[in-house]
Design a protein around this motif. Structure first.
Motif, mmCIF file in Angstrom:
data_model
loop_
_atom_site.group_PDB
_atom_site.id
_atom_site.type_symbol
_atom_site.label_atom_id
_atom_site.label_comp_id
_atom_site.label_asym_id
_atom_site.label_seq_id
_atom_site.Cartn_x
_atom_site.Cartn_y
_atom_site.Cartn_z
ATOM 1 N N ASN A 28 -23.944 -16.548 17.342
ATOM 2 C CA ASN A 28 -24.179 -15.241 16.721
ATOM 3 C C ASN A 28 -24.626 -14.171 17.696
ATOM 4 O OD1 ASN A 28 -23.812 -15.756 13.731
ATOM 5 N ND2 ASN A 28 -25.162 -17.427 14.321
ATOM 6 N N SER A 29 -24.531 -14.446 18.987
ATOM 7 C CA SER A 29 -24.932 -13.443 19.965
ATOM 8 C C SER A 29 -23.801 -12.439 20.171
ATOM 9 C CB SER A 29 -25.298 -14.094 21.300
ATOM 10 O OG SER A 29 -24.154 -14.632 21.911
ATOM 11 N N GLY A 30 -24.107 -11.360 20.827
ATOM 12 C CA GLY A 30 -23.126 -10.322 21.070
ATOM 13 C C GLY A 30 -22.169 -10.636 22.203
ATOM 14 N N GLU A 31 -22.435 -11.691 22.937
ATOM 15 C CA GLU A 31 -21.574 -12.049 24.054
ATOM 16 C C GLU A 31 -20.256 -12.603 23.540
ATOM 17 O OE1 GLU A 31 -23.548 -14.758 26.647
ATOM 18 O OE2 GLU A 31 -25.415 -13.641 26.547
ATOM 19 N N ASP A 32 -19.179 -12.129 24.090
ATOM 20 C CA ASP A 32 -17.858 -12.603 23.686
ATOM 21 C C ASP A 32 -17.245 -13.357 24.865
ATOM 22 O OD1 ASP A 32 -15.614 -13.055 22.155
ATOM 23 O OD2 ASP A 32 -14.707 -11.134 22.644
ATOM 24 N N THR A 33 -17.680 -14.600 25.025
ATOM 25 C CA THR A 33 -17.169 -15.388 26.137
ATOM 26 C C THR A 33 -16.134 -16.378 25.636
ATOM 27 O OG1 THR A 33 -18.947 -17.008 25.884
ATOM 28 C CG2 THR A 33 -19.331 -15.202 27.420
ATOM 29 N N LYS A 34 -15.141 -16.602 26.457
ATOM 30 C CA LYS A 34 -14.088 -17.541 26.110
ATOM 31 C C LYS A 34 -14.394 -18.907 26.707
ATOM 32 C CE LYS A 34 -10.394 -14.191 25.668
ATOM 33 N NZ LYS A 34 -9.063 -13.808 26.101
ATOM 34 N N MET A 35 -13.791 -19.923 26.126
ATOM 35 C CA MET A 35 -13.916 -21.271 26.638
ATOM 36 C C MET A 35 -13.196 -21.355 27.982
ATOM 37 S SD MET A 35 -12.669 -24.773 24.735
ATOM 38 C CE MET A 35 -13.511 -24.342 23.247
ATOM 39 N N SER A 36 -13.843 -22.004 28.937
ATOM 40 C CA SER A 36 -13.200 -22.156 30.247
ATOM 41 C C SER A 36 -12.052 -23.160 30.124
ATOM 42 C CB SER A 36 -14.207 -22.639 31.283
ATOM 43 O OG SER A 36 -14.549 -23.989 31.036
ATOM 44 N N ASP A 37 -11.172 -23.143 31.117
ATOM 45 C CA ASP A 37 -10.065 -24.102 31.124
ATOM 46 C C ASP A 37 -10.597 -25.532 31.140
ATOM 47 O OD1 ASP A 37 -8.162 -22.108 31.063
ATOM 48 O OD2 ASP A 37 -7.879 -22.089 33.237
ATOM 49 N N ARG A 38 -11.647 -25.762 31.904
ATOM 50 C CA ARG A 38 -12.249 -27.103 31.985
ATOM 51 C C ARG A 38 -12.809 -27.525 30.623
ATOM 52 N NH1 ARG A 38 -12.036 -32.006 33.687
ATOM 53 N NH2 ARG A 38 -14.048 -32.976 33.802
ATOM 54 N N GLU A 39 -13.500 -26.621 29.938
ATOM 55 C CA GLU A 39 -14.029 -26.930 28.610
ATOM 56 C C GLU A 39 -12.895 -27.216 27.625
ATOM 57 O OE1 GLU A 39 -18.163 -24.415 28.297
ATOM 58 O OE2 GLU A 39 -16.272 -23.302 28.212
ATOM 59 N N ALA A 40 -11.824 -26.456 27.704
ATOM 60 C CA ALA A 40 -10.677 -26.673 26.829
ATOM 61 C C ALA A 40 -10.037 -28.029 27.096
ATOM 62 C CB ALA A 40 -9.653 -25.557 27.009
ATOM 63 N N ASP A 41 -9.906 -28.389 28.372
ATOM 64 C CA ASP A 41 -9.349 -29.695 28.724
ATOM 65 C C ASP A 41 -10.242 -30.830 28.223
ATOM 66 O OD1 ASP A 41 -7.201 -28.475 29.960
ATOM 67 O OD2 ASP A 41 -8.048 -28.670 31.982
ATOM 68 N N ASP A 42 -11.553 -30.680 28.411
ATOM 69 C CA ASP A 42 -12.487 -31.701 27.936
ATOM 70 C C ASP A 42 -12.413 -31.854 26.418
ATOM 71 O OD1 ASP A 42 -13.329 -32.165 30.503
ATOM 72 O OD2 ASP A 42 -15.182 -30.991 30.310
ATOM 73 N N LEU A 43 -12.340 -30.741 25.717
ATOM 74 C CA LEU A 43 -12.249 -30.781 24.260
ATOM 75 C C LEU A 43 -10.948 -31.447 23.821
ATOM 76 C CD1 LEU A 43 -13.281 -30.057 21.454
ATOM 77 C CD2 LEU A 43 -12.274 -27.783 21.749
ATOM 78 N N PHE A 44 -9.861 -31.123 24.470
ATOM 79 C CA PHE A 44 -8.570 -31.718 24.138
ATOM 80 C C PHE A 44 -8.597 -33.231 24.367
ATOM 81 C CE2 PHE A 44 -4.130 -32.837 25.207
ATOM 82 C CZ PHE A 44 -3.563 -32.553 23.975
ATOM 83 N N GLU A 45 -9.161 -33.667 25.487
ATOM 84 C CA GLU A 45 -9.266 -35.101 25.768
ATOM 85 C C GLU A 45 -10.131 -35.797 24.723
ATOM 86 O OE1 GLU A 45 -7.564 -36.911 27.943
ATOM 87 O OE2 GLU A 45 -6.524 -35.064 28.461
ATOM 88 N N TRP A 46 -11.226 -35.169 24.323
ATOM 89 C CA TRP A 46 -12.087 -35.754 23.295
ATOM 90 C C TRP A 46 -11.343 -35.866 21.972
ATOM 91 C CZ3 TRP A 46 -14.211 -33.799 18.704
ATOM 92 C CH2 TRP A 46 -15.189 -34.598 18.123
ATOM 93 N N LEU A 47 -10.612 -34.833 21.605
ATOM 94 C CA LEU A 47 -9.862 -34.869 20.350
ATOM 95 C C LEU A 47 -8.793 -35.957 20.383
ATOM 96 C CD1 LEU A 47 -9.444 -31.065 19.615
ATOM 97 C CD2 LEU A 47 -10.759 -32.713 18.284
#
Length: 51
Positions: A28-47
């Motif tokens: 809920n913070s005002g920061e609009d940060t995107k997921m890094s490529d590494r985080e996306a890869d880790d999430l995909f592997e976990w899924l």
């Protein structure tokens, strides 16, 4: 505020509660940060491992 009942909060450990607070603030913070490529890869592997 966080979506937990008082009973749920009472049975949480301190670290569980603080993790929930940190997640709430981050979501809920005002920061609009995107997921890094590494985080996306880790999430995909976990899924994929959940299949």
């Amino acid at each position: 505020m966080l979506g937990f009942t008082p009973q749920q909060v009472n049975v949480m450990s301190m670290w569980q509660f603080m993790a929930a607070v940190e997640g709430y603030v981050k979501a809920n913070s005002g920061e609009d940060t995107k997921m890094s490529d590494r985080e996306a890869d880790d999430l995909f592997e976990w899924l994929k491992s959940k299949e």
